[in-house]
Design an enzyme around this catalytic site. Structure first.
Site, mmCIF file in Angstrom:
data_model
loop_
_atom_site.group_PDB
_atom_site.id
_atom_site.type_symbol
_atom_site.label_atom_id
_atom_site.label_comp_id
_atom_site.label_asym_id
_atom_site.label_seq_id
_atom_site.Cartn_x
_atom_site.Cartn_y
_atom_site.Cartn_z
ATOM 1 N N ARG A 146 0.701 -1.187 0.124
ATOM 2 C CA ARG A 146 0.048 0.048 -0.163
ATOM 3 C C ARG A 146 0.964 1.290 0.084
ATOM 4 N NH1 ARG A 146 -2.582 0.515 4.917
ATOM 5 N NH2 ARG A 146 -3.732 2.180 4.103
ATOM 6 N N LYS A 168 3.738 -6.334 11.767
ATOM 7 C CA LYS A 168 3.035 -6.897 10.646
ATOM 8 C C LYS A 168 2.990 -8.144 10.161
ATOM 9 C CE LYS A 168 1.450 -4.660 6.452
ATOM 10 N NZ LYS A 168 1.207 -3.338 5.615
ATOM 11 N N ARG A 207 -0.120 7.174 18.757
ATOM 12 C CA ARG A 207 0.501 8.475 19.243
ATOM 13 C C ARG A 207 1.634 8.050 20.179
ATOM 14 N NH1 ARG A 207 -2.818 12.897 19.790
ATOM 15 N NH2 ARG A 207 -1.127 13.831 21.153
HETATM 16 C C1 BTN Z 1 0.449 -3.779 2.545
HETATM 17 O O1 BTN Z 1 1.417 -2.763 1.999
HETATM 18 O O2 BTN Z 1 -0.091 -3.889 3.265
HETATM 19 C C2 BTN Z 1 -0.183 -4.271 1.158
HETATM 20 C C3 BTN Z 1 0.418 -5.850 0.716
HETATM 21 C C4 BTN Z 1 0.153 -6.450 -0.348
HETATM 22 C C5 BTN Z 1 1.065 -7.605 -0.805
HETATM 23 C C6 BTN Z 1 0.281 -8.591 -1.637
HETATM 24 S S1 BTN Z 1 1.381 -10.068 -1.971
HETATM 25 C C7 BTN Z 1 0.324 -10.434 -3.350
HETATM 26 C C8 BTN Z 1 -0.138 -9.055 -3.998
HETATM 27 N N1 BTN Z 1 0.675 -8.735 -5.071
HETATM 28 C C9 BTN Z 1 1.379 -7.743 -4.739
HETATM 29 O O3 BTN Z 1 2.101 -7.173 -5.543
HETATM 30 N N2 BTN Z 1 1.052 -7.044 -3.680
HETATM 31 C C10 BTN Z 1 -0.029 -8.128 -3.083
#
Ligand code: BTN
Length: 330
Positions: free
Chosen positions: A123, A188, A322
């Site tokens: 993201r 995460k 925070r």
């Molecule tokens: C995030 O940043 O939290 C989202 C991560 C999403 C990763 C997945 S792996 C399979 C799919 N292909 C990608 O290139 N990204 C998503």
């Protein structure tokens, strides 16, 4: 099948295999095997030991994805909804592939899994780092008879069903950070990237990309810019093909339910797993930071914050605790 994949499949058991044996199995010369081993050594997370008189072995066995095992986990109804399932060894990004309209059969769901992504997308333009054969990299393209704008809640719904699936696999201590990050002990564990294309008024195709950390090579983990956790850290060793199949089944069922009922059936599950509710948080945008008390998930999938005593709903931004009540900084 590519020669390096064939060599890797032989080595996946973690035992020694002589150059001679590999050459015989592949029907090629020992020097050709050696060349393929050089390719395999380039894969992130893979180490090949070579011992004179014994041959070659991987420093640890690999549990490679098996398409037939994966597909056997689908319900009969979901099998009919799925146009194709592609299990790939390496790809730039399963989401990039799934967003390619030319690859889609109209009206049917299509799934992509990969052992490695070389340009995985996260993201907010971040990379999603990979190690070979360890984790889940999965995208589903699903066509909805909904306007593009109505797909916004899908990422929240996906987070909700993923938390549940992980619980069914025995995980505890995990939960959600808005909109859809899955954390375990403040780190995460899984991420979801929703992309979409189609007509403004529908139909529209959502590409739901999911990355779940099952195990991360130490050197690969060093390249990740935030604290991350794996199922292995939580003491869970799972069968990758089973999990991949159950994930596919779960996400197809979720899409079907979303098509009919929207986000409503998933709100309570999400709220029951909210890690940040009631906390003082900051919501970071590209140029600003909004501080407030997290009131939780709004009915439309947004984030409700009390800012100076006034409730407001937000739809974008990176949520963080925070510093004052920072327990598990993310
Ligand atoms: C995030 O940043 O939290 C989202 C991560 C999403 C990763 C997945 S792996 C399979 C799919 N292909 C990608 O290139 N990204 C998503």
């Amino acid at each position: 099948m590519k020669a390096w994949v064939q060599v890797l499949q032989h080595l996946a058991d973690g035992r020694f295999h002589s150059g001679e044996e590999l050459a015989f199995a592949l029907g090629c010369s020992r020097s050709a095997v050696w060349k393929q081993l050089q390719n395999i050594r380039q894969l992130p997370g893979i180490e090949v030991d070579s011992v004179k008189g014994k041959g070659y072995r991987l420093s640890r066995p690999l549990d490679l994805l098996q398409e037939d095992v994966l597909l056997a986990r689908l319900s009969e109804t979901n099998r009919t909804r799925l146009g194709a399932c592609n299990v790939l060894h390496t790809v730039d990004s399963t989401n990039a592939l799934a967003m390619d309209e030319r690859l889609q059969r109209s009206g049917q769901a299509m799934a992509w899994f990969a052992e490695l992504q070389t340009a995985g997308r996260g993201r907010r333009g971040r990379p999603w780092v990979s190690s070979f054969g360890d984790n889940i990299y999965f995208s589903l393209a699903y066509r909805f008879d909904l306007a593009m704008g109505q797909l916004a809640g899908l990422s929240v719904a996906t987070g909700a069903v993923l938390v549940q699936l992980l619980r069914e696999y025995g995980l505890t201590g995990h939960g959600l950070k808005w909109p859809n990050d899955i954390h375990w002990e403040g780190r995460k564990l899984a991420g979801i990237l929703l992309e979409a294309h189609g007509e403004t008024d529908g139909p529209s195709t959502a590409v739901i990309g999911i990355g779940v950390n099952l195990r991360l090579d130490k050197r690969v983990a060093e390249g990740i810019d935030q604290p991350c956790a794996t199922l292995e850290d939580a003491g869970l060793l799972i069968d990758r093909s089973h999990f991949a199949g159950d994930l596919l089944n779960t996400v197809i069922s979720m899409c079907e339910q979303y098509q009919g009922n929207g986000l409503e059936p998933f709100l309570q599950i999400w709220r029951d797993n909210d890690l940040y509710k009631g906390k003082e948080v900051a919501l970071l945008g590209p140029n600003n930071e909004i501080r407030g008390i997290n009131e939780g998930l709004a009915d439309n999938g947004g984030l409700s914050l009390s800012v100076n005593g006034v409730s407001k709903t937000y739809f974008a931004g990176e949520l963080s605790l925070r510093p004052t009540d920072e327990v598990d900084r993310v």
